[in-house]
Enzyme design. Structure first.
Site, PDB file in Angstrom:
ATOM      1  N   HIS A  34       1.443   3.172  -3.263  1.00 25.04           N
ATOM      2  CA  HIS A  34       0.336   4.075  -3.837  1.00 25.04           C
ATOM      3  C   HIS A  34       1.111   5.653  -4.279  1.00 25.04           C
ATOM      4  O   HIS A  34       0.856   6.262  -4.831  1.00 25.04           O
ATOM      5  CB  HIS A  34      -0.604   4.120  -3.006  1.00 25.04           C
ATOM      6  CG  HIS A  34      -1.777   3.223  -3.519  1.00 25.04           C
ATOM      7  ND1 HIS A  34      -2.590   3.125  -4.452  1.00 25.04           N
ATOM      8  CD2 HIS A  34      -2.006   1.904  -2.929  1.00 25.04           C
ATOM      9  CE1 HIS A  34      -3.485   2.063  -4.502  1.00 25.04           C
ATOM     10  NE2 HIS A  34      -3.122   1.415  -3.534  1.00 25.04           N
ATOM     11  N   GLU A  45      -8.174   4.099   6.315  1.00 28.18           N
ATOM     12  CA  GLU A  45      -8.996   3.535   5.198  1.00 28.18           C
ATOM     13  C   GLU A  45      -9.111   2.064   4.958  1.00 28.18           C
ATOM     14  O   GLU A  45      -9.952   1.478   5.023  1.00 28.18           O
ATOM     15  CB  GLU A  45      -8.118   4.021   4.029  1.00 28.18           C
ATOM     16  CG  GLU A  45      -8.685   3.557   2.676  1.00 28.18           C
ATOM     17  CD  GLU A  45      -7.981   4.124   1.154  1.00 28.18           C
ATOM     18  OE1 GLU A  45      -8.599   4.051   0.183  1.00 28.18           O
ATOM     19  OE2 GLU A  45      -6.800   4.597   1.427  1.00 28.18           O
ATOM     20  N   HIS A  46      -7.995   1.337   5.188  1.00 22.33           N
ATOM     21  CA  HIS A  46      -7.839  -0.122   5.309  1.00 22.33           C
ATOM     22  C   HIS A  46      -7.119  -0.646   6.637  1.00 22.33           C
ATOM     23  O   HIS A  46      -6.095  -0.035   6.924  1.00 22.33           O
ATOM     24  CB  HIS A  46      -6.808  -0.508   3.876  1.00 22.33           C
ATOM     25  CG  HIS A  46      -7.134  -0.308   2.611  1.00 22.33           C
ATOM     26  ND1 HIS A  46      -6.436   0.990   2.220  1.00 22.33           N
ATOM     27  CD2 HIS A  46      -7.839  -0.461   2.157  1.00 22.33           C
ATOM     28  CE1 HIS A  46      -6.770   1.161   0.680  1.00 22.33           C
ATOM     29  NE2 HIS A  46      -7.984   0.423   0.688  1.00 22.33           N
ATOM     30  N   GLN A  79       0.675  -1.182   0.213  1.00 20.07           N
ATOM     31  CA  GLN A  79       0.204  -0.043   0.037  1.00 20.07           C
ATOM     32  C   GLN A  79       0.900   1.212  -0.004  1.00 20.07           C
ATOM     33  O   GLN A  79       0.473   2.280  -0.559  1.00 20.07           O
ATOM     34  CB  GLN A  79      -1.013   0.053   1.275  1.00 20.07           C
ATOM     35  CG  GLN A  79      -2.039  -1.100   1.203  1.00 20.07           C
ATOM     36  CD  GLN A  79      -2.678  -1.071  -0.101  1.00 20.07           C
ATOM     37  OE1 GLN A  79      -3.561  -0.138  -0.171  1.00 20.07           O
ATOM     38  NE2 GLN A  79      -2.804  -2.142  -0.908  1.00 20.07           N
ATOM     39  N   ASP A 118      -8.336  -4.013  -3.377  1.00 21.05           N
ATOM     40  CA  ASP A 118      -8.032  -2.813  -4.325  1.00 21.05           C
ATOM     41  C   ASP A 118      -8.395  -3.369  -5.754  1.00 21.05           C
ATOM     42  O   ASP A 118      -8.840  -2.655  -6.601  1.00 21.05           O
ATOM     43  CB  ASP A 118      -6.500  -2.387  -4.509  1.00 21.05           C
ATOM     44  CG  ASP A 118      -6.387  -1.749  -3.230  1.00 21.05           C
ATOM     45  OD1 ASP A 118      -7.081  -1.027  -2.631  1.00 21.05           O
ATOM     46  OD2 ASP A 118      -4.917  -1.653  -2.955  1.00 21.05           O
ATOM     47  N   HIS A 121     -47.686  27.931   8.212  1.00 18.19           N
ATOM     48  CA  HIS A 121     -47.785  26.479   8.479  1.00 18.19           C
ATOM     49  C   HIS A 121     -48.944  26.025   9.314  1.00 18.19           C
ATOM     50  O   HIS A 121     -49.614  25.117   8.898  1.00 18.19           O
ATOM     51  CB  HIS A 121     -46.357  25.972   9.111  1.00 18.19           C
ATOM     52  CG  HIS A 121     -44.935  25.922   8.235  1.00 18.19           C
ATOM     53  ND1 HIS A 121     -44.588  27.040   7.817  1.00 18.19           N
ATOM     54  CD2 HIS A 121     -44.587  25.063   8.028  1.00 18.19           C
ATOM     55  CE1 HIS A 121     -43.621  26.893   7.225  1.00 18.19           C
ATOM     56  NE2 HIS A 121     -43.447  25.599   7.116  1.00 18.19           N
TER      57      HIS A 121
END
Length: 439
Positions: free
Chosen positions: A254, A319-320, A251, A353, A413
């Site tokens: 990335h 995230e992961h 990862q 992924d 109303h």
């Protein structure tokens, strides 16, 4: 107690933040495209991607030619992955129920799900041709029932990314444009002479793409505010440190700002993971990205037990989150802040992924505290409807509405309620004494 074997060398980014340079550059491009439409889009595409065709939209014949150039094994792999994504999205869709209920005699309240009319799918190119993003954005949108999906991907170094176009086509995109960056996001969000605007934008991208989505949010819906990819591994003394090291680096590649964090109950595991990373990294083809990510954003922490590990992991809201423990499913009950959870040694974040079927468009920068990732429901508007057919129930609601609205000083109303109480139950209209609804 937490023993830190490796701390991040760089400060964590602030959620939702962009550098002033990125913010200003994106604002200028959006403003220019808003004013000049296709002419501005063409200029930015030529400047940033060396791409200036007569039309950015691929014709059916062009798509057919491009798909024919893709090796059959690549096409079969694309079809396999899209079957996984579609099957999971279909199950998600089936879990969403429409209903109608009666709360009072003759009072019906209902819920239904309506797909957005048009969605834009952004599939990044640049450093990596992320054709998997085509599966995640387009397949999921079409499964939700979106009638028009516009897909954009940039050319790569002035060339057509054949496999990405094939993935977009096989996923069911209704329009495919070879167009990238802020110019693609803005064209889909605002509409130009050649691209009709969409209602929702989805898909990952670089800092400029993310900032464009942030600035355009409100004029168009978006999936998530995205940041650098994040991964966090929770490991106990039973974990394989070599696998943990490989998965962290998988990862980190990335980008140079991608955090990779290990939380473990074993100091031995922590030190062995660091040693393996130092051994593997020099020969990793993507070390120019993974190396700075690990150096500046890599962390290793040792905690007393798994309860402490899960608590610390939750504070990251990564995230992961990958669970390498003897009983990984316990994390399902122990944790609450994550984009996606990967349970056990047989599962890895890379599966999520690329191939397994769950969506890889996930919350970053702590957003997992309040949202999940992209899913079929993101393309649906959950709307309500109401009907009152019983006069007595309408009169009762009218009386309550009148009192409730006047408590809030909303006289108009209140009168909408009053007239129904008067017509259906004979209640007096003190503010219109001369009016009668007749027999």
């Amino acid at each position: 107690m937490v023993l830190t074997l490796k701390a991040a060398a760089a400060a964590k980014s602030t959620p939702g933040s962009s550098s002033p340079e990125v913010t200003d550059a994106v604002a200028g491009i959006i403003s220019d495209i808003r004013s000049r439409g296709d002419a501005a889009v063409r200029e930015y595409s030529a400047r940033f991607d060396r791409w200036e065709p007569e039309s950015f939209r691929l014709t059916a014949e062009e798509i057919e030619e491009i798909v024919a150039r893709v090796p059959e094994q690549v096409l079969e792999d694309i079809r396999f992955v899209q079957r996984q994504v579609r099957a999971f999205a279909e199950r998600q869709l089936a879990s969403l129920s429409e209903f109608e209920m009666e709360t009072l005699p003759g009072v019906s309240l209902g819920q239904k799900h309506i797909p957005v009319a048009a969605a834009g799918a952004y599939v990044p190119g640049g450093r990596y041709p992320l054709l998997a993003s085509a599966h995640m954005t387009i397949v999921t949108a079409k499964t939700a029932g979106v009638p028009r999906v516009v897909a954009c991907t940039p050319p790569i170094r002035g060339e057509v990314p054949d496999a990405t176009v094939a993935a977009m086509h096989l996923a069911g995109a209704d329009e495919i444009h070879l167009l990238g960056g802020v110019q693609a996001i803005t064209a889909m969000a605002l509409g130009t002479e050649s691209i009709s605007k969409v209602d929702l934008l989805a898909g990952p991208g670089n800092a400029y793409v993310a900032e464009a989505k942030r600035q355009l949010f409100g004029e168009v819906g978006i999936d998530l505010f995205a940041g650098p990819t994040e991964t966090l591994v929770v490991a106990d003394e039973h974990a394989d440190p070599f696998i943990a090291a490989v998965d962290l680096l998988s990862q980190a590649e990335h980008g140079p700002d991608s955090p990779a964090v290990l939380i473990t109950t074993s100091e031995r595991i922590g030190r062995e993971v660091i040693a393996h990373i130092e051994e593997i990294l020099p020969d990793l083809p993507t070390r120019d990205l993974a190396g700075p990510a690990w150096r500046d954003h890599g962390e290793v922490h040792v905690v007393d037990d798994l309860d402490a590990a899960y608590t610390l992991a939750d504070s990251y809201a990564s995230e992961h989150v990958q669970i390498l423990t003897a009983e990984p499913r316990k994390a399902l009950d122990a944790m609450r802040n994550f984009g996606a959870l990967f349970l056990g040694e047989g599962t890895c974040v890379s599966y999520g992924d690329k191939v397994i079927g769950t969506n890889h468009v996930l919350p970053t920068r702590g957003a997992a505290r309040y949202t999940g990732g992209l899913w079929v429901g993101k393309y649906l508007k959950t709307v309500t409807y109401q009907q009152v057919t019983d006069p007595a129930s309408s009169a009762r609601l009218g009386e309550v509405c009148g009192r409730a609205a006047r408590t809030e000083l909303f006289e108009g109303h209140a009168r909408s309620g009053d007239v129904r109480a008067a017509k259906y139950a004979g209640a007096p209209l003190t503010w219109a004494p001369g009016h009668s609804f007749g027999a």
